[in-house]
Motif scaffolding. Structure first.
Motif: not given
Ligand SMILES: O=P(O)(O)OC[C@H]1O[C@H](OP(=O)(O)OP(=O)(O)O)[C@H](O)[C@@H]1O
Ligand SMILES: Nc1ncnc2[nH]cnc12
Length: 179
Positions: A147, A144-145, A115-116, A118, A171, A169, A140
């Motif tokens: 970048a 995770a995000e 989750g943390e 990028r 990025a 989304t 996703r």
């Protein structure tokens, strides 16, 4: 065109009708064989990793691995392989997708993305966007995000950028070259 773009473009070979009739294949092997061009490419992609605040670099099998691994080292980030199905030994997340020439399925080790994180995805060519879209979905789904997505070359006429807009989304999609 800037010098680096001219250098990179001059080291990509067009191969007509490969791997099937109607496809103009962008062969990056001359670029990989030229240390000045490969270094310039690595530095440019590592700069994108730094600007986007990425904490991990994902490479897409197989040609994406060649570019993404030195980018991760240069940027001081971990490298995560997204592999074709059936190649990773641990618990995986899988995603099927269509290619310019065929279809495939990719996987990532579920424990590699958290989750943390990028994540910057790196690949050589953006064509229809199917591979990149599947990788963004995997990232996703892992929580995770994204970048960003960085590619050496975008084949603009295949519309991959528009296809990827929902999965990105917001990025950035950065292509060093667009044809
Ligand atoms: O935008 P798309 O239409 O999805 O196409 C782009 C993808 O196709 C190529 O990989 P390929 O699956 O041919 O595998 P390879 O890297 O193992 O040669 C290329 O390296 C990209 O990953
Ligand atoms: N035309 C192309 N050249 C190189 N890689 C590709 N991946 C999908 N389409 C491609």
């Amino acid at each position: 065109m800037t010098d680096i773009r001219e250098l990179l473009l001059s080291r990509i070979r067009d191969v007509a009708d490969y791997p099937e009739p109607g496809v103009m294949f962008k062969d990056i092997t001359p670029l990989l064989a030229d240390p000045a061009a490969f270094t310039a490419l690595t530095d440019a992609l590592a700069g994108i990793a730094e600007r986007t605040g990425a904490t991990k670099v994902v490479g897409l099998e197989a040609r994406g691995f060649i570019l993404a691994a030195p980018v991760a080292v240069r940027a001081g980030l971990g490298f995560i392989p997204v592999r074709k199905a059936g190649k990773l030994p641990g618990a995986t997340l899988s995603q099927a997708y269509d290619l310019e020439y065929g279809s495939a399925e990719i996987e990532v080790h579920a424990e590699d993305l958290r989750g943390e994180d990028r994540v910057l995805v790196v690949d050589d060519v953006l064509a229809t966007g199917g591979t990149a879209e599947a990788s963004l979905q995997l990232i996703r789904r892992a929580g995770a995000e994204v970048a960003g997505l960085a590619v050496l070359m975008e084949l603009g006429f295949l519309g991959g950028r528009a296809r990827l807009e929902p999965a990105l989304t917001g990025a950035p999609l950065e292509a060093l070259l667009t044809v």
